[in-house]
Write a protein that holds these residues in place. Structure first.
Motif, short mmCIF file in Angstrom:
data_model
loop_
_atom_site.label_atom_id
_atom_site.label_comp_id
_atom_site.label_asym_id
_atom_site.label_seq_id
_atom_site.Cartn_x
_atom_site.Cartn_y
_atom_site.Cartn_z
N SER A 1 -21.10 -3.05 -2.62
CA SER A 1 -19.55 -3.47 -2.54
C SER A 1 -18.80 -2.49 -1.62
CB SER A 1 -18.93 -3.62 -4.04
OG SER A 1 -18.64 -2.68 -4.47
N ALA A 2 -18.98 -1.40 -1.62
CA ALA A 2 -17.95 -0.57 -0.80
C ALA A 2 -17.88 -0.92 0.80
CB ALA A 2 -18.30 0.79 -0.87
N ARG A 3 -19.12 -1.52 1.30
CA ARG A 3 -19.53 -1.76 2.41
C ARG A 3 -19.12 -3.23 2.95
NH1 ARG A 3 -25.27 0.18 4.48
NH2 ARG A 3 -24.57 -0.51 6.21
N LEU A 4 -19.10 -4.07 1.63
CA LEU A 4 -18.56 -5.47 1.86
C LEU A 4 -16.97 -5.40 1.72
CD1 LEU A 4 -21.37 -7.19 -0.13
CD2 LEU A 4 -21.25 -7.17 2.33
N GLU A 5 -16.21 -4.36 0.92
CA GLU A 5 -14.87 -4.72 0.81
C GLU A 5 -13.97 -4.60 2.02
OE1 GLU A 5 -11.54 -2.05 -1.50
OE2 GLU A 5 -13.58 -1.74 -2.20
N LYS A 6 -14.34 -3.88 2.95
CA LYS A 6 -13.28 -3.75 4.04
C LYS A 6 -13.27 -5.22 4.71
CE LYS A 6 -12.21 -1.12 8.25
NZ LYS A 6 -12.55 0.03 8.73
N PRO A 7 -14.52 -5.66 5.20
CA PRO A 7 -14.35 -6.95 6.16
C PRO A 7 -13.72 -8.18 5.28
CG PRO A 7 -16.74 -6.28 5.54
CD PRO A 7 -15.82 -5.28 5.19
N ILE A 8 -14.26 -8.22 3.79
CA ILE A 8 -13.56 -9.23 3.09
C ILE A 8 -12.30 -9.28 3.03
CG2 ILE A 8 -13.86 -10.18 0.70
CD1 ILE A 8 -16.89 -9.31 0.53
N ILE A 9 -11.70 -8.07 2.62
CA ILE A 9 -10.37 -7.91 2.62
C ILE A 9 -9.73 -8.24 4.02
CG2 ILE A 9 -8.40 -6.41 2.40
CD1 ILE A 9 -10.09 -4.72 0.16
N GLY A 10 -10.18 -7.91 4.84
CA GLY A 10 -9.67 -8.16 6.50
C GLY A 10 -9.90 -9.64 6.40
N VAL A 11 -10.71 -10.52 6.34
CA VAL A 11 -10.80 -11.91 6.29
C VAL A 11 -9.62 -12.55 5.46
CG1 VAL A 11 -12.21 -13.96 5.94
CG2 VAL A 11 -13.26 -11.95 7.13
N SER A 12 -9.58 -11.99 4.13
CA SER A 12 -8.57 -12.44 3.06
C SER A 12 -7.23 -12.13 3.67
CB SER A 12 -8.79 -11.84 1.86
OG SER A 12 -7.76 -12.22 0.84
N GLY A 13 -7.16 -11.17 4.44
CA GLY A 13 -5.62 -10.90 4.84
C GLY A 13 -5.53 -11.96 6.14
N MET A 14 -6.64 -12.20 6.68
CA MET A 14 -6.11 -13.30 7.76
C MET A 14 -5.75 -14.65 7.38
SD MET A 14 -9.61 -12.52 10.38
CE MET A 14 -9.11 -13.72 11.48
N LEU A 15 -6.43 -14.68 6.24
CA LEU A 15 -6.09 -16.16 5.58
C LEU A 15 -4.86 -16.26 4.89
CD1 LEU A 15 -9.52 -16.94 3.86
CD2 LEU A 15 -8.66 -17.84 5.92
N ASP A 16 -4.41 -15.16 4.35
CA ASP A 16 -3.14 -14.93 3.99
C ASP A 16 -2.04 -15.22 5.03
OD1 ASP A 16 -3.87 -14.35 1.28
OD2 ASP A 16 -3.79 -12.18 1.41
N GLN A 17 -1.91 -14.74 6.20
CA GLN A 17 -1.26 -14.68 7.44
C GLN A 17 -1.39 -16.35 7.64
OE1 GLN A 17 -1.98 -12.09 10.39
NE2 GLN A 17 -2.84 -10.41 9.04
N ILE A 18 -2.30 -16.91 7.76
CA ILE A 18 -2.43 -18.26 8.01
C ILE A 18 -1.70 -19.11 6.97
CG2 ILE A 18 -4.20 -20.15 8.14
CD1 ILE A 18 -6.25 -18.25 9.26
N GLY A 19 -1.74 -18.73 5.68
CA GLY A 19 -1.23 -19.34 4.67
C GLY A 19 0.41 -19.38 4.85
N ASN A 20 0.91 -18.05 5.52
CA ASN A 20 2.16 -17.77 5.46
C ASN A 20 2.99 -18.51 6.68
OD1 ASN A 20 2.40 -16.36 3.10
ND2 ASN A 20 1.73 -14.58 4.03
N GLY A 21 1.82 -19.22 7.46
CA GLY A 21 2.40 -19.90 8.86
C GLY A 21 2.20 -19.14 9.99
N GLN A 22 1.53 -17.81 9.80
CA GLN A 22 1.07 -17.07 11.17
C GLN A 22 -0.36 -17.53 11.82
OE1 GLN A 22 1.22 -12.78 10.71
NE2 GLN A 22 0.43 -12.59 12.71
N TRP A 23 -0.38 -18.76 12.43
CA TRP A 23 -1.66 -19.41 13.04
C TRP A 23 -2.50 -18.56 13.65
CZ3 TRP A 23 -1.16 -22.74 9.58
CH2 TRP A 23 0.19 -23.58 9.24
N GLN A 24 -2.29 -17.34 14.22
CA GLN A 24 -2.99 -16.59 15.06
C GLN A 24 -2.98 -14.99 14.53
OE1 GLN A 24 -2.06 -16.93 19.04
NE2 GLN A 24 -2.78 -19.05 19.55
N PRO A 25 -3.85 -14.75 13.16
CA PRO A 25 -3.62 -13.38 13.01
C PRO A 25 -4.72 -12.66 13.79
CG PRO A 25 -5.15 -14.92 11.53
CD PRO A 25 -4.42 -15.93 12.70
N SER A 26 -4.54 -11.19 13.50
CA SER A 26 -5.27 -10.29 14.08
C SER A 26 -6.84 -10.34 13.67
CB SER A 26 -4.93 -8.81 13.73
OG SER A 26 -3.59 -8.47 13.90
N ARG A 27 -7.77 -10.38 14.75
CA ARG A 27 -9.14 -10.42 14.47
C ARG A 27 -9.66 -9.73 13.57
NH1 ARG A 27 -14.11 -11.72 13.93
NH2 ARG A 27 -15.24 -12.75 15.31
#
Length: 967
Positions: A405-431
């Motif tokens: 899970s340590a190797r999966l954690e970083k990209p999953i958190i990154g994708v989750s952060g992108m979704l949080d930004q989209i949910g807050n109205g930031q339609w073009q989050p950092s890739r």
């Protein structure tokens, strides 16, 4: 492993967990437990079937045994009756005459009776015979020879309540003694009662002992049955002897019968009337055994048990009655009191009565169910053990997977952060980049989704603005009429009060006192009863007293006697009641109702006026605050001052409160005229979901849809149905929990469909649910930050009722609530309905000219200035202050768009609209109405292109005008 190498996520999961063989272990254990539980259920079912058949056989045996016990007891009573009848016949036939030793008294009405208890039977010789023939005292002297036998029978038989002799000349010789004149009617014709005539030649040609049905004893013993036998002198029926058994004594006997499985016995007559019902059966049959009694009617006529005690006349026992008629013994399953029972019956040969034994199936299977429950608990313990095992196993696997899970954690958190930004109205989050192909593709999809959502949000806001433009948001006498003599006999206060000539008057004299206007209806009602068209006679009419003053009387009656050959009515009887006070009360209530209606009309007028007076200052407050915010934003580009937001929030809240109260008052002032048409439910639910989707997203909630098929339609008023659904969804948004769920779904209930809105809020306790639909009731939420008036649900329920439906709620604290509206399904064979828009506005076909000419009609200077400032950069706007001037100006020179307040001085807004639509020059003129939502539903019939409520939303106004001219 090479960190630069990309692998699929499926490979990671496969390599980590396949080695543990989790699935086979879990599958084997589940199958074993399932086999255990299924086999336990099969064994229980087999046992229940075996017990059911065993119970049937045992009940048959018990029923036969217990019926023999009752039969033996009744046979003993019959034998005593025959012996007593024989002794009475022998005593009356004795030619030797002994002196009468009994001390008798004679009443003023001609009744011979025994005045005190000297250990002998009581004597009652009715005056009905004495008036014509006198009394044969030698007969009483002969009957003294059977006094000892009567005392012995009563003393040695606990079931015997009384023993008596009734003679053809209305002599009643009964033991034990009681003061008979106080109990009996002094003119009682004894041979006319069932305890006499059932033993005469017509009813008992074989001269045997017969049993009566259960009746109320005029002697004061209550509900009872009698074994009676005739006493003949040659072929002359000298009299009838009888032994009385009270229902209470029979109940004691059948209560002592030993019926297994907590069962009980019921005694039923040959006519299937329940003669004795123990306490255990009163709940199952929904009856209370008649052991109490009154004598108000028993001394003048026979009283039997009501029809509820007849098995053939009860819906729940009708099939049992048919089976009992067809067979002298048997057993049948029956549902009593909502529970399954087994009923066995046998016939008592002595009387033809049936003895039923009743047992609840639940009691029969009690031990089997308890054993099955124990085995089931063992199965649950096995499941709990397996759960504990797998909990430990998963803990072990968790430790092994931590490195993965340590190797999966970083990209999953990154994708989750992108979704949080989209949910807050930031339609073009950092890739975010990942070495796992699926996660890397997920990040790409999230980025693309944000772009699409940004585009969709812009389109949605524009569509929302357009959609928001078209949505809204005592007895006086006893009487007898002898039809043979044409006379009316009266008893009571009516003769003296109304000054009639006597207690018996001619029908013509009585009828002459009635009011001429009431005579036809009275004669018609009475004739219908006489002709047999109705069982009862009922009429209300005015009757004149000696002074000629009319009083209202209520007359009830029925046919008492008919000719046995022709069936023609001979005697009609009934009662008179004075209903003068009732009629006066009705008149007062009618006058009060008229006054209340007038007050309601006055209230409606006041509310209509208050609408204009409240919304005009609100319009200025909210409108100028919006202008200030727009000007501030355009000038500085910074954050808006907090006081402007406070003004807007407060005015919006006040506008909502006023709107809710006025809408609720409007619904109570006059019933809204609804247009019930077929509405496609799927399209209605989709449109409502689209309207609230942004509000749901802004509240951090999720909206789930469960939509019906396209062809499912309901009969409803489209606008009002949308109003109800949106109100329920709005409540679900306001009272939901953070990150909660809202579900809009449906359910088919017979010929109806139920539209359901579920939320994940706090829920409502059952004690408070009864107050939900009361006006202005918010169940303690009025002190919270959630805005509202507590009117919405009350109004929704009224609208549901007007559409022929109903509303309800299902809620549990901590689990959320489900509100629903239930409407009739539209006939599928009818023409497919077309879901119409609330306002049929014509879409513009071409671009409007810039700086279009617009006329705004408004009498309030503040509103004039507000609208002019809001639109002067978009169109050429002209202001007119009253209705007549505006109508003349518009007809002479029609503008491209007309804005006007619906409440204008000099001329009503509805009249202006009708005049404009009737003129060819302004028939296609675009019109937007500004005013209160009170009565806004009437605008749909007047063909307008938009409606804006007060206070005005400046952004909404500008958006609507821009949309109409493509600015």
């Amino acid at each position: 492993m090479n960190k630069n190498r990309t692998v699929r996520l499926r490979s990671w999961i496969w390599r980590a967990f396949v080695q543990s063989a989790l699935i086979p272990l879990l599958l084997v254990e589940t199958v074993l437990i399932a086999i255990y539980l299924l086999s336990n259920g099969a064994i229980r079912d087999a046992q229940i079937e075996y017990l059911r058949e065993t119970a049937r056989n045992d009940l048959r045996v018990v029923s036969r045994q217990e019926s023999r016990v009752i039969d033996q007891q009744l046979s003993a009573i019959s034998a005593l009756t025959r012996m007593y009848a024989s002794e009475v016949g022998r005593a009356l036939s004795d030619t030797k005459t002994a002196p009468l030793t009994a001390n008798l008294a004679l009443t003023s009405t001609g009744v011979y009776y025994s005045p005190k208890d000297d250990g002998r039977p009581a004597v009652f010789w009715s005056a009905a015979h004495w008036k014509n023939n006198g009394h044969d005292l030698d007969k009483l002297a002969k009957l003294e020879h059977v006094d000892g036998l009567m005392r012995q029978i009563k003393a040695e038989n606990p079931l015997v309540a009384a023993i008596y002799l009734n003679t053809w000349d209305s002599l009643n010789y009964i033991y034990p003694w009681f003061l008979t004149p106080e109990q009996y009617d002094h003119n009682m014709p004894i041979p006319e009662y069932n305890f006499y005539y059932l033993a005469d030649t017509n009813h008992n040609p074989k001269r045997e002992v017969v049993w009566t049905d259960v009746y109320v004893d005029p002697a004061g013993q209550g509900w009872m049955m009698s074994a009676i036998a005739p006493v003949y002198r040659s072929d002359f029926l000298e009299g009838v002897v009888g032994i009385d058994l009270t229902v209470g004594s029979i109940l004691n006997e059948i209560s002592n019968l030993k019926v297994p499985w907590k069962g009980y016995a019921v005694l039923v007559s040959a006519e299937l009337n329940i003669m004795a019902l123990p306490k255990a059966g009163e709940t199952d049959f929904g009856l209370t055994e008649l052991t109490d009694f009154t004598y108000s009617e028993a001394v003048s006529r026979e009283l039997y048990k009501p029809s509820d005690f007849n098995l053939g006349k009860r819906a729940d026992t009708r099939k049992l009655a048919e089976a009992m008629k067809g067979s002298p013994a048997g057993i049948q399953a029956l549902s009593l009191g909502g529970q399954a029972h087994l009923v066995a019956w046998t016939t008592i040969e002595q009387t033809g009565w049936r003895l039923m034994t009743v047992v609840a199936e639940e009691d029969i299977f009690e031990q089997t169910n308890a054993l099955a429950k124990r085995f089931t608990q063992i199965g649950y313990l096995l499941i709990a053990g397996l759960a504990f095992f797998y909990l430990a196993f998963f803990t072990y696997m968790s430790l092994r997977s931590r490195s993965l899970s340590a190797r999966l954690e970083k990209p999953i958190i990154g994708v989750s952060g992108m979704l949080d930004q989209i949910g807050n109205g930031q339609w073009q989050p950092s890739r975010v980049n990942s070495e796992i192909i699926e996660l890397d593709a997920m990040a790409g999809h999230a980025s693309a989704m944000g772009q699409r959502l940004g585009h969709s949000e812009a389109e949605r806001q524009q569509a929302q603005q357009r959609l928001d433009l078209v949505l809204e948001g005592t007895t006086e006498s006893i009487w007898e009429q002898d039809l043979r003599a044409n006379t009316v006999s009266l008893r009571g206060r009516l003769v003296k009060r109304f000054g009639l000539s006597g207690e018996t008057v001619s029908e013509e004299e009585f009828r002459s006192r009635g009011h001429p206007d009431d005579q036809p209806a009275v004669l018609k009602a009475k004739q219908q009863a006489i002709d047999g068209l109705q069982d009862f006679y009922y009429s209300e009419y005015r009757f004149a007293d000696a002074a000629g003053n009319y009083h209202w009387l209520l007359s009830r009656g029925r046919v008492l006697e008919r000719d046995p050959v022709t069936g023609k009515a001979l005697l009609v009887g009934g009662t008179h009641h004075d209903i003068d006070a009732l009629k006066k009360t009705e008149m007062e209530l009618r006058e009060a109702s008229i006054e209340a209606q007038a007050a309601s009309v006055a209230k409606s007028r006041f509310i209509s006026s208050m609408t204009h007076e409240l919304r005009t200052p609100l319009n200025a407050i909210q409108g100028f605050a919006q202008l200030m915010r727009m000007q501030h934003s355009q000038g500085s580009g910074g954050n808006e001052p907090e006081y402007i937001d406070e003004i807007l929030t407060a005015s919006s809240h006040l506008n909502q409160l006023v709107g809710d109260i006025l809408e609720w008052s409007s619904a109570h002032a006059e019933q809204p005229a609804l247009d019930l048409k077929p509405v496609i439910l799927r399209e209605m639910m989709l449109s409502c979901a689209d309207l609230v989707r942004v509000e749901v997203l802004n509240a951090g909630l999720s909206l789930n849809l469960d939509l019906p098929a396209d062809e499912l339609c309901v009969a409803a008023d489209q606008r009002r149905l949308r109003q109800v659904i949106l109100n329920l969804i709005s409540n679900a948004i306001k009272y939901n929990s953070p990150n909660g769920q809202i579900t809009l779904t449906y359910q088919i209930v017979g010929q109806d469909v139920r539209i359901i809105v579920k939320d994940g809020g706090m829920g409502i306790s059952s004690e408070l649910q009864g107050q939900l639909f009361q006006p202005f009731q918010r169940l303690g939420r009025e002190n919270t930050a959630i805005l509202g008036t507590g009117i919405g649900l009350s109004l929704c329920r009224e609208l549901a009722g007007l559409m022929g439906g109903r509303m309800g709620v299902s809620s549990h604290p901590g689990l959320g609530s489900s509100f629903w509206i239930e409407l009739s399904i539209y006939d599928a064979a009818a023409t497919q309905p077309k879901l119409l828009s609330p306002i049929d506005a014509d879409a513009p076909t071409s671009a409007a000219l810039p700086r279009a000419r617009v006329i705004f009609v408004e009498d309030n200077p503040a509103s004039q200035l507000l609208v002019k400032k809001a639109l002067e950069d978009l169109v050429q706007i002209e202001i007119i202050a009253n209705g007549p001037d505006a109508l003349s100006r518009i007809l002479d020179e029609p503008p491209e768009l007309l804005l006007f307040d619906f409440n204008l001085p000099g001329m009503k807004g509805k009249e202006i609209l009708r005049e404009l639509r009737a003129d060819a020059r302004t028939r296609k003129l675009k019109i937007i109405v500004i005013g209160s939502v009170f009565g806004a539903h009437h605008l749909l019939d007047l063909d307008v292109q938009g409606f804006l409520g007060k206070p005005l939303d400046i952004v909404e106004l500008r958006g609507l005008v821009s949309a109409m001219f493509n600015i």
